[in-house]
Design a protein around this motif. Structure first.
Motif, PDB file in Angstrom:
ATOM      1  N   SER A 131      47.695  40.192  44.059  1.00  0.00           N
ATOM      2  CA  SER A 131      46.879  38.982  43.975  1.00  0.00           C
ATOM      3  C   SER A 131      45.401  39.307  44.161  1.00  0.00           C
ATOM      4  CB  SER A 131      47.311  37.970  45.032  1.00  0.00           C
ATOM      5  OG  SER A 131      48.610  37.518  44.769  1.00  0.00           O
ATOM      6  N   ASN A 132      45.103  40.153  45.134  1.00  0.00           N
ATOM      7  CA  ASN A 132      43.712  40.541  45.367  1.00  0.00           C
ATOM      8  C   ASN A 132      43.133  41.282  44.170  1.00  0.00           C
ATOM      9  OD1 ASN A 132      43.700  39.356  47.881  1.00  0.00           O
ATOM     10  ND2 ASN A 132      44.251  41.237  48.955  1.00  0.00           N
ATOM     11  N   GLN A 133      43.923  42.138  43.550  1.00  0.00           N
ATOM     12  CA  GLN A 133      43.457  42.866  42.362  1.00  0.00           C
ATOM     13  C   GLN A 133      43.220  41.919  41.192  1.00  0.00           C
ATOM     14  OE1 GLN A 133      46.536  45.779  41.847  1.00  0.00           O
ATOM     15  NE2 GLN A 133      45.583  47.249  43.245  1.00  0.00           N
ATOM     16  N   MET A 134      44.116  40.967  41.002  1.00  0.00           N
ATOM     17  CA  MET A 134      43.948  40.009  39.911  1.00  0.00           C
ATOM     18  C   MET A 134      42.750  39.100  40.171  1.00  0.00           C
ATOM     19  SD  MET A 134      45.990  40.602  37.493  1.00  0.00           S
ATOM     20  CE  MET A 134      45.957  39.110  36.536  1.00  0.00           C
ATOM     21  N   GLU A 135      42.550  38.715  41.423  1.00  0.00           N
ATOM     22  CA  GLU A 135      41.383  37.893  41.749  1.00  0.00           C
ATOM     23  C   GLU A 135      40.094  38.647  41.445  1.00  0.00           C
ATOM     24  OE1 GLU A 135      39.385  35.483  45.477  1.00  0.00           O
ATOM     25  OE2 GLU A 135      41.367  36.359  45.717  1.00  0.00           O
ATOM     26  N   ALA A 136      40.057  39.934  41.777  1.00  0.00           N
ATOM     27  CA  ALA A 136      38.874  40.751  41.494  1.00  0.00           C
ATOM     28  C   ALA A 136      38.666  40.893  39.984  1.00  0.00           C
ATOM     29  CB  ALA A 136      39.005  42.124  42.143  1.00  0.00           C
ATOM     30  N   ALA A 137      39.749  41.054  39.233  1.00  0.00           N
ATOM     31  CA  ALA A 137      39.640  41.175  37.776  1.00  0.00           C
ATOM     32  C   ALA A 137      39.126  39.879  37.159  1.00  0.00           C
ATOM     33  CB  ALA A 137      40.991  41.560  37.174  1.00  0.00           C
ATOM     34  N   CYS A 138      39.619  38.742  37.636  1.00  0.00           N
ATOM     35  CA  CYS A 138      39.155  37.446  37.115  1.00  0.00           C
ATOM     36  C   CYS A 138      37.690  37.228  37.445  1.00  0.00           C
ATOM     37  CB  CYS A 138      40.001  36.311  37.684  1.00  0.00           C
ATOM     38  SG  CYS A 138      41.668  36.268  37.009  1.00  0.00           S
ATOM     39  N   ALA A 139      37.278  37.610  38.651  1.00  0.00           N
ATOM     40  CA  ALA A 139      35.874  37.462  39.028  1.00  0.00           C
ATOM     41  C   ALA A 139      34.993  38.336  38.137  1.00  0.00           C
ATOM     42  CB  ALA A 139      35.681  37.834  40.496  1.00  0.00           C
ATOM     43  N   ALA A 140      35.453  39.542  37.823  1.00  0.00           N
ATOM     44  CA  ALA A 140      34.683  40.424  36.946  1.00  0.00           C
ATOM     45  C   ALA A 140      34.590  39.853  35.538  1.00  0.00           C
ATOM     46  CB  ALA A 140      35.322  41.812  36.908  1.00  0.00           C
ATOM     47  N   MET A 141      35.668  39.252  35.036  1.00  0.00           N
ATOM     48  CA  MET A 141      35.643  38.633  33.702  1.00  0.00           C
ATOM     49  C   MET A 141      34.666  37.476  33.678  1.00  0.00           C
ATOM     50  SD  MET A 141      39.612  38.775  32.288  1.00  0.00           S
ATOM     51  CE  MET A 141      39.839  37.123  32.756  1.00  0.00           C
ATOM     52  N   GLN A 142      34.646  36.676  34.738  1.00  0.00           N
ATOM     53  CA  GLN A 142      33.733  35.536  34.767  1.00  0.00           C
ATOM     54  C   GLN A 142      32.289  36.019  34.857  1.00  0.00           C
ATOM     55  OE1 GLN A 142      34.495  32.619  37.758  1.00  0.00           O
ATOM     56  NE2 GLN A 142      33.132  31.138  36.825  1.00  0.00           N
ATOM     57  N   ASP A 143      32.043  37.055  35.663  1.00  0.00           N
ATOM     58  CA  ASP A 143      30.690  37.601  35.760  1.00  0.00           C
ATOM     59  C   ASP A 143      30.212  38.138  34.423  1.00  0.00           C
ATOM     60  OD1 ASP A 143      30.628  36.948  38.417  1.00  0.00           O
ATOM     61  OD2 ASP A 143      31.088  38.980  39.136  1.00  0.00           O
TER      62      ASP A 143
END
Length: 153
Positions: A131-143
């Protein structure tokens, strides 16, 4: 053999409901923007036709109408070019808005799902890391979708 079904923990079920509600809202917002664009483009076309034909008087000779038809055709081509540009612009905006909204919804879902897992079993720990890895990936996509973001390719 009796088959047992495990129910979702209450927190995870709530996270799923909130995620689906967010996706529904994103789709409805997008649909509304596309509807407004379609109505605007259709209204522009109708007003152009009416403006082109309004000054004409009924005539028995079709050649008297030719200049107005030529002007109307020119305006329609120009209008269609502008409509195409508007649609492309809206499509790019929609893509960015949907990607940002989906990333936000996924981050919220991962956060809610992570907080729903309260025990420290190996499965829960694995879920937490994922979950933490996916959250980081989603944040990077949004950035990466933010205006002015640098895209190396």
């Amino acid at each position: 053999m009796k088959k047992t079904t495990a129910s979702l923990p209450q927190g995870l079920a709530g996270a799923n409901v909130a995620y689906c509600q967010r996706l529904t809202q994103l789709a409805q917002d997008s649909q509304q923007r596309w509807l407004e664009l379609g109505q605007r483009l259709a209204g522009d076309g109708t007003s152009q036709y009416l403006a082109a034909f309004a000054p004409l008087t009924p005539a028995d000779n079709w050649q008297d109408l030719a200049p107005a038809l030529g002007e109307l055709t020119r305006k329609r081509w120009q209008s269609q070019l502008e409509a195409s540009q508007a649609i492309t612009h809206v499509m790019l905006q929609e893509q960015a808005a949907l990607a940002a909204g989906l990333g936000e919804a996924m981050r919220e879902w991962f956060k809610n799902a992570n907080s729903a897992a309260i025990d420290k079993s190996p499965l829960t720990q694995m879920w937490s890391v994922m979950s933490n890895q996916m959250e980081a990936a989603c944040a990077a996509m949004q950035d990466a979708n933010q205006p002015g973001a640098r895209h190396d390719g």
